[in-house]
Design an enzyme around this catalytic site. Structure first.
Site, PDB file in Angstrom:
ATOM      1  CG  ASP A 146      -1.894   1.113   1.268  1.00 21.44           C
ATOM      2  OD1 ASP A 146      -2.982   0.996   0.672  1.00 21.44           O
ATOM      3  OD2 ASP A 146      -1.584   2.137   1.895  1.00 21.44           O
ATOM      4  CB  ALA A 174      -2.894   1.873  -2.491  1.00 20.76           C
ATOM      5  CG  ASP A 175      -3.429  -2.753   0.259  1.00 18.81           C
ATOM      6  OD1 ASP A 175      -2.742  -2.629  -0.771  1.00 18.81           O
ATOM      7  OD2 ASP A 175      -2.985  -3.194   1.320  1.00 18.81           O
ATOM      8  CG  LEU A 176      -9.036  -1.550   2.085  1.00 20.26           C
ATOM      9  CD1 LEU A 176      -9.513  -1.070   3.447  1.00 20.26           C
ATOM     10  CD2 LEU A 176      -9.639  -2.912   1.786  1.00 20.26           C
ATOM     11  CB  ALA A 180     -10.862  -3.929  -2.265  1.00 23.74           C
TER      12      ALA A 180
END
Length: 411
Positions: A146, A174-176, A180
């Site tokens: 992230d 960034a991840d979520l 996602a």
């Protein structure tokens, strides 16, 4: 499986691990998709190993972090390095609507079960690949997490005070947000298009791309003016007296009085009409020092009461335990209890963030699956007969329920 949910009838093969893919498929599962976690015959999804454990829960699904991402899913263990294992995946893909993966680009291609091969067995398949930097470009093979993505797209560099270091967020943006959520949107868009064409497609989600899109307003201003923003220069990231966190007598509060009417309401409420003209002064100014001093004179509770009487976009900064126990979170059903086999009591998790009026999501259809818990069930659903299932298990191409994970996710 319960009926009447928006994504009933959609089957998702989730080959991803950890947060971005897991959260994406969680959203789909909570709204009725049949999400099948395709895990390897070794450790499975690494997050199973994370601490803390849920007291009394099944050992293969006992990580609280794992349960947070994997309710409403089923698990099968397949060794994709074997011909028989790859055949199992292809058989499962024939009856799937979506395949989600988060490997580096070309990993599944090298195993012989990449997008081109999968579309041969199922032309209607929506194949979603979440990666750090996308399936093309100079960084396609690089590893990352992230913070790396946020640093490369400029978001981290703009976070924090002017004279301080870049500030990391408590949530994985960034991840979520970049991975996602963009993946869930891309999958649903591709499924909607498939309703018309009957044909699937590849959804290429880069967490760096997605995080960069969060700077839409900042980038637009730069494109128009040519002025490069620096940390501490953004209006909505601390440069305005009217839009900042402030220390109070016993903690912190947020003042987001961006519109003049809200700022004026705050100024008049504290008896400082003279500050109305200084709404957009910068930190370090005389007006800023005056506002800081005013906030320090009252507690968070006193400021909350003030906000109820004066409509000025003012709220306390809560610690996590306070937020989770707040009346807002309770009213919005954003903490739910999950019935988990073997757990000493229901497991508390965050609820479904999207509220549909007729067909709301359901966080408690299925408990988090044990590693390989439904391997044999899913093989039968794919058309394998008992002798074939026995042979697959004996060969190690597929594995059944694991006895217990060993080791540590971070160790």
């Amino acid at each position: 499986m319960s009926g009447g949910l928006p994504l009933d009838g959609i089957r998702v093969l989730d080959l991803s691990r950890l947060l971005p893919g897991g959260f994406c498929s969680l959203l789909l599962a909570d709204f009725g998709a049949d999400v099948i976690k395709v895990e390897d015959t070794g450790l499975g999804d690494y997050v199973r190993w994370a601490e803390p454990k849920v007291p009394g829960a099944e050992p293969t699904a006992s990580s609280a972090l794992f349960l947070a991402l994997n309710r409403n899913k089923r698990s099968i263990r397949i060794d994709l390095k074997t011909d028989a294992g790859r055949d199992v995946l292809l058989r499962l893909a024939r009856h799937a609507d979506v395949l989600l993966e988060s490997f580096r680009p070309d990993v599944l291609d090298r195993l012989g079960v990449g997008y081109e091969r999968l579309r041969e067995v199922n032309p209607g398949l929506v194949y979603c690949a979440i990666s750090g930097y996308g399936r093309d470009g100079p960084y396609r093979e690089r590893s990352g997490h992230d913070m790396n993505y946020l640093g490369l797209v400029g978001l981290l560099g703009l976070s924090g005070e002017h004279d301080g270091p870049p500030m990391q967020a408590a949530g994985q943006i960034a991840d979520l947000g970049g991975g996602a959520l963009m993946a869930a949107f891309g999958i649903l868009a591709a499924l909607r298009e498939r309703d018309r064409s009957g044909v699937g497609q590849l959804v290429d989600v880069s967490m760096a791309d997605g995080a960069l899109s969060w700077l839409a307003m900042v980038a637009a201003k730069y494109f128009a003016s040519g002025e490069v923003p620096r940390r501490g220069d953004l209006e909505l990231a601390g440069r305005l007296v009217c839009y900042r966190p402030y220390a109070c007598a016993d903690g912190w509060v947020t003042l987001a009085a961006l519109e003049p009417k809200f700022w004026a309401a705050w100024c008049r409420g504290v008896g400082r009409e003279d500050l109305v003209a200084h709404q957009f002064d910068a930190p370090g100014s005389t007006a800023h020092a005056e506002v800081e001093a005013i906030f320090r004179r009252r507690t968070r509770a006193e400021w909350s009461a003030f906000a109820s009487d004066h409509d000025c976009c003012l709220e306390p900064v809560l610690e996590l335990d306070e937020a989770l126990d707040s009346e807002l979170v309770a009213a919005r059903e954003m903490v739910v209890e999950l019935d988990q086999p073997g757990a000493q009591e229901p497991v508390r998790l965050l609820g479904v963030p999207v509220k549909l009026s007729r067909t709301p999501g359901d966080a408690n259809r299925l408990p988090g699956p044990g590693l390989g818990e439904q391997s044999e069930q899913l093989l039968r659903e794919a058309g394998f007969v008992e002798d074939e299932i026995a042979a697959l298990l004996a060969s190690g191409a597929v594995a059944g329920p694991a006895q217990a994970p060993e080791g540590s996710f971070l160790g």
